[in-house]
Design a protein around this motif. Structure first.
Motif, PDB file in Angstrom:
ATOM      1  N   VAL A 231      18.096  -3.397   6.909  1.00 12.55           N
ATOM      2  CA  VAL A 231      17.093  -3.860   7.893  1.00 12.55           C
ATOM      3  C   VAL A 231      16.694  -5.297   7.567  1.00 12.55           C
ATOM      4  O   VAL A 231      16.260  -5.583   6.450  1.00 12.55           O
ATOM      5  N   PRO A 232      16.846  -6.228   8.522  1.00  8.63           N
ATOM      6  CA  PRO A 232      16.456  -7.620   8.251  1.00  8.63           C
ATOM      7  C   PRO A 232      14.980  -7.694   7.836  1.00  8.63           C
ATOM      8  O   PRO A 232      14.149  -6.942   8.354  1.00  8.63           O
ATOM      9  N   LEU A 233      14.682  -8.600   6.926  1.00 10.34           N
ATOM     10  CA  LEU A 233      13.304  -8.754   6.440  1.00 10.34           C
ATOM     11  C   LEU A 233      12.327  -8.975   7.586  1.00 10.34           C
ATOM     12  O   LEU A 233      11.210  -8.468   7.571  1.00 10.34           O
ATOM     13  N   THR A 234      12.776  -9.723   8.590  1.00  8.21           N
ATOM     14  CA  THR A 234      11.899 -10.038   9.727  1.00  8.21           C
ATOM     15  C   THR A 234      11.411  -8.782  10.446  1.00  8.21           C
ATOM     16  O   THR A 234      10.347  -8.795  11.049  1.00  8.21           O
ATOM     17  N   CYS A 235      12.221  -7.709  10.395  1.00  8.77           N
ATOM     18  CA  CYS A 235      11.920  -6.513  11.188  1.00  8.77           C
ATOM     19  C   CYS A 235      11.082  -5.476  10.452  1.00  8.77           C
ATOM     20  O   CYS A 235      10.711  -4.452  11.020  1.00  8.77           O
ATOM     21  N   ARG A 236      10.805  -5.722   9.189  1.00  2.00           N
ATOM     22  CA  ARG A 236      10.181  -4.664   8.380  1.00  2.00           C
ATOM     23  C   ARG A 236       8.823  -4.211   8.923  1.00  2.00           C
ATOM     24  O   ARG A 236       8.473  -3.038   8.838  1.00  2.00           O
ATOM     25  N   ALA A 237       8.060  -5.137   9.489  1.00  2.00           N
ATOM     26  CA  ALA A 237       6.718  -4.783   9.966  1.00  2.00           C
ATOM     27  C   ALA A 237       6.764  -3.718  11.066  1.00  2.00           C
ATOM     28  O   ALA A 237       5.801  -2.969  11.243  1.00  2.00           O
ATOM     29  N   ALA A 238       7.883  -3.635  11.789  1.00  3.26           N
ATOM     30  CA  ALA A 238       7.996  -2.627  12.851  1.00  3.26           C
ATOM     31  C   ALA A 238       7.935  -1.212  12.277  1.00  3.26           C
ATOM     32  O   ALA A 238       7.556  -0.268  12.967  1.00  3.26           O
ATOM     33  N   PHE A 239       8.317  -1.078  10.999  1.00  8.45           N
ATOM     34  CA  PHE A 239       8.393   0.257  10.385  1.00  8.45           C
ATOM     35  C   PHE A 239       7.131   0.644   9.611  1.00  8.45           C
ATOM     36  O   PHE A 239       7.074   1.717   9.026  1.00  8.45           O
ATOM     37  N   LEU A 240       6.128  -0.232   9.613  1.00  6.11           N
ATOM     38  CA  LEU A 240       4.917   0.051   8.837  1.00  6.11           C
ATOM     39  C   LEU A 240       4.265   1.408   9.131  1.00  6.11           C
ATOM     40  O   LEU A 240       3.838   2.093   8.203  1.00  6.11           O
ATOM     41  N   PRO A 241       4.164   1.839  10.414  1.00  6.39           N
ATOM     42  CA  PRO A 241       3.498   3.123  10.657  1.00  6.39           C
ATOM     43  C   PRO A 241       4.127   4.287   9.883  1.00  6.39           C
ATOM     44  O   PRO A 241       3.479   5.284   9.602  1.00  6.39           O
ATOM     45  N   LEU A 242       5.403   4.111   9.537  1.00  4.28           N
ATOM     46  CA  LEU A 242       6.147   5.171   8.861  1.00  4.28           C
ATOM     47  C   LEU A 242       5.570   5.529   7.488  1.00  4.28           C
ATOM     48  O   LEU A 242       5.743   6.657   7.022  1.00  4.28           O
ATOM     49  N   VAL A 243       4.879   4.589   6.857  1.00  5.30           N
ATOM     50  CA  VAL A 243       4.367   4.877   5.503  1.00  5.30           C
ATOM     51  C   VAL A 243       3.225   5.895   5.547  1.00  5.30           C
ATOM     52  O   VAL A 243       2.812   6.411   4.505  1.00  5.30           O
ATOM     53  N   LEU A 244       2.721   6.204   6.746  1.00  5.35           N
ATOM     54  CA  LEU A 244       1.656   7.208   6.860  1.00  5.35           C
ATOM     55  C   LEU A 244       2.212   8.631   6.978  1.00  5.35           C
ATOM     56  O   LEU A 244       1.462   9.601   6.860  1.00  5.35           O
ATOM     57  N   VAL A 245       3.528   8.755   7.206  1.00  6.28           N
ATOM     58  CA  VAL A 245       4.099  10.090   7.445  1.00  6.28           C
ATOM     59  C   VAL A 245       3.924  10.998   6.226  1.00  6.28           C
ATOM     60  O   VAL A 245       3.411  12.114   6.340  1.00  6.28           O
ATOM     61  N   GLU A 246       4.338  10.533   5.065  1.00  6.96           N
ATOM     62  CA  GLU A 246       4.257  11.389   3.871  1.00  6.96           C
ATOM     63  C   GLU A 246       2.809  11.780   3.538  1.00  6.96           C
ATOM     64  O   GLU A 246       2.533  12.963   3.283  1.00  6.96           O
ATOM     65  N   PRO A 247       1.840  10.838   3.564  1.00 11.76           N
ATOM     66  CA  PRO A 247       0.455  11.255   3.328  1.00 11.76           C
ATOM     67  C   PRO A 247      -0.039  12.308   4.331  1.00 11.76           C
ATOM     68  O   PRO A 247      -0.756  13.237   3.959  1.00 11.76           O
ATOM     69  N   PHE A 248       0.389  12.189   5.593  1.00  7.46           N
ATOM     70  CA  PHE A 248      -0.012  13.192   6.587  1.00  7.46           C
ATOM     71  C   PHE A 248       0.684  14.535   6.319  1.00  7.46           C
ATOM     72  O   PHE A 248       0.066  15.599   6.447  1.00  7.46           O
ATOM     73  N   LEU A 249       1.968  14.488   5.957  1.00  9.31           N
ATOM     74  CA  LEU A 249       2.677  15.743   5.662  1.00  9.31           C
ATOM     75  C   LEU A 249       1.998  16.463   4.496  1.00  9.31           C
ATOM     76  O   LEU A 249       1.866  17.689   4.501  1.00  9.31           O
ATOM     77  N   GLU A 265      -6.325  14.813   8.890  1.00  5.17           N
ATOM     78  CA  GLU A 265      -6.840  13.458   9.052  1.00  5.17           C
ATOM     79  C   GLU A 265      -6.870  12.698   7.732  1.00  5.17           C
ATOM     80  O   GLU A 265      -7.023  13.284   6.667  1.00  5.17           O
ATOM     81  N   ILE A 266      -6.715  11.382   7.837  1.00  5.65           N
ATOM     82  CA  ILE A 266      -6.887  10.486   6.695  1.00  5.65           C
ATOM     83  C   ILE A 266      -7.884   9.439   7.174  1.00  5.65           C
ATOM     84  O   ILE A 266      -7.744   8.924   8.289  1.00  5.65           O
ATOM     85  N   SER A 267      -8.879   9.130   6.372  1.00  4.71           N
ATOM     86  CA  SER A 267      -9.919   8.193   6.826  1.00  4.71           C
ATOM     87  C   SER A 267      -9.287   6.853   7.201  1.00  4.71           C
ATOM     88  O   SER A 267      -8.260   6.452   6.637  1.00  4.71           O
ATOM     89  N   GLN A 268      -9.934   6.168   8.136  1.00  5.82           N
ATOM     90  CA  GLN A 268      -9.372   4.896   8.578  1.00  5.82           C
ATOM     91  C   GLN A 268      -9.265   3.906   7.424  1.00  5.82           C
ATOM     92  O   GLN A 268      -8.294   3.159   7.321  1.00  5.82           O
ATOM     93  N   LEU A 269     -10.232   3.921   6.545  1.00  2.00           N
ATOM     94  CA  LEU A 269     -10.196   3.002   5.414  1.00  2.00           C
ATOM     95  C   LEU A 269      -8.963   3.246   4.547  1.00  2.00           C
ATOM     96  O   LEU A 269      -8.270   2.317   4.134  1.00  2.00           O
ATOM     97  N   ARG A 270      -8.688   4.537   4.307  1.00  2.00           N
ATOM     98  CA  ARG A 270      -7.515   4.874   3.487  1.00  2.00           C
ATOM     99  C   ARG A 270      -6.228   4.500   4.212  1.00  2.00           C
ATOM    100  O   ARG A 270      -5.278   4.000   3.612  1.00  2.00           O
ATOM    101  N   ARG A 271      -6.194   4.741   5.532  1.00  2.00           N
ATOM    102  CA  ARG A 271      -4.992   4.376   6.295  1.00  2.00           C
ATOM    103  C   ARG A 271      -4.755   2.870   6.242  1.00  2.00           C
ATOM    104  O   ARG A 271      -3.624   2.418   6.058  1.00  2.00           O
ATOM    105  N   GLN A 272      -5.846   2.103   6.395  1.00  2.00           N
ATOM    106  CA  GLN A 272      -5.714   0.640   6.316  1.00  2.00           C
ATOM    107  C   GLN A 272      -5.178   0.222   4.956  1.00  2.00           C
ATOM    108  O   GLN A 272      -4.324  -0.657   4.854  1.00  2.00           O
ATOM    109  N   TRP A 273      -5.683   0.876   3.921  1.00  2.00           N
ATOM    110  CA  TRP A 273      -5.253   0.552   2.555  1.00  2.00           C
ATOM    111  C   TRP A 273      -3.768   0.869   2.371  1.00  2.00           C
ATOM    112  O   TRP A 273      -3.008   0.071   1.836  1.00  2.00           O
ATOM    113  N   ILE A 274      -3.329   2.057   2.857  1.00  2.00           N
ATOM    114  CA  ILE A 274      -1.916   2.462   2.716  1.00  2.00           C
ATOM    115  C   ILE A 274      -1.018   1.458   3.447  1.00  2.00           C
ATOM    116  O   ILE A 274       0.005   1.002   2.916  1.00  2.00           O
ATOM    117  N   LEU A 275      -1.410   1.090   4.664  1.00  2.00           N
ATOM    118  CA  LEU A 275      -0.601   0.151   5.462  1.00  2.00           C
ATOM    119  C   LEU A 275      -0.582  -1.234   4.819  1.00  2.00           C
ATOM    120  O   LEU A 275       0.471  -1.867   4.701  1.00  2.00           O
TER     121      LEU A 275
END
Length: 286
Positions: A231-249, A265-275
């Motif tokens: 994945v080109p470095l430029t495109c990595r930000a498109a995949f950011l939401p994916l890092v929340l999948v494992e914490p939700f699972l 649910e995960i608090s918004q503060l924690r989600r912001q921190w993970i992202l």
């Protein structure tokens, strides 16, 4: 502030209200691309919530047809009154986005309007492929200035992982309106009667189905990790939401968690921190 800015601002507000995770992830993308990402995510939010705002399927189909006409160029003038449509059309033009991928998203959403059962895991992966993987891929195209970034396969797996996780989290809402996204072949494999789900009864059979579904989501996350180096470095930000999948699972599989009566649910503060923590190395954080 010109009218164009207002359209994109309106789109960002739609995403903030209805898709907080993608909103937070878009804020971590390079600034120049944020408006376009917000336009895409706002379009997705608008078509994803049609079921919530119509009382029966037909008006929902009319709304989806309106978007399809807009994308296929048969709708003239009406876009002017819709800021999300305006922002989307400008984004399509600026980044030369494939309209067919957006049309496919609207067509797949027809399923949401009815209570037909999802026949098989294969069908479910097709549905999340059109609705979620397509969005990851379009985000990559934007971040790669409209040139093919070669990310279709990774986006495919990313969409399935993210989509399955989202559907499991939405299970209480879907069950309450007798809507079944859990696939028929998986239900049969574990002898789950959908009626028990619609009655809000969490059974060992349902827990077995959800265990299998989490396994499928994790399998696709693994496939994303394997392909990440391409994945080109430029495109990595498109995949950011994916890092929340494992914490939700992990939330979904806490002992004693009731998937029909509780929301993962995960608090918004924690989600912001993970992202935020993942924004420098998204695939290293999966």
């Amino acid at each position: 502030m010109g009218p164009m800015t207002t359209d994109f601002d309106h789109a960002a507000e739609v995403v903030r209200r209805f898709d907080r995770d993608r909103y937070l992830s878009a804020l971590l993308a390079p600034e120049a691309y944020r408006p376009a990402l917000m336009a895409l995510y706002a379009f997705n939010a608008e078509i994803a919530r049609i079921r919530e705002v119509v009382s029966e399927p037909l008006p929902g189909e009319v709304r989806l047809q309106w978007w399809r006409d807009l994308l296929e160029g048969t709708e003239h003038g009406a876009a002017a009154a819709n800021p999300v449509a305006n922002a989307l059309l400008r984004t399509i033009e600026r980044y030369n986005l494939p309209r067919q991928a957006l049309v496919a998203m609207t067509e797949a959403r027809i399923f949401d309007l009815y209570n037909d059962p999802m026949p098989s895991l294969n069908d479910l992966e097709g549905y999340v492929g059109e609705t979620v993987s397509g969005l990851f891929q379009l985000g990559c195209l934007v971040l790669n200035d409209g040139k093919d970034p070669g990310t279709a396969t990774v986006a495919g797996h990313a969409g399935v992982a993210y989509g399955l996780c989202g559907l499991m989290r939405a299970l209480p809402w879907h069950a309450a309106r007798r809507q079944m996204y859990l696939p028929g072949d998986v239900l049969s494999r574990h002898n789950l009667d959908p009626e028990t789900v619609f009655r809000g009864k969490t059974t060992p059979e349902l827990l077995a189905v959800l265990t299998e579904m989490r396994g499928h989501a994790r399998h696709h996350l693994g496939r994303v990790r394997e392909a990440a180096s391409g994945v080109p470095l430029t495109c990595r930000a498109a995949f950011l939401p994916l890092v929340l999948v494992e914490p939700f699972l992990k939330k979904l599989e806490v002992t004693g968690f009731d998937p029909l009566q509780q929301a993962a649910e995960i608090s918004q503060l924690r989600r912001q921190w993970i992202l935020w923590r993942a924004s420098g190395n998204v695939f290293g954080r999966l």
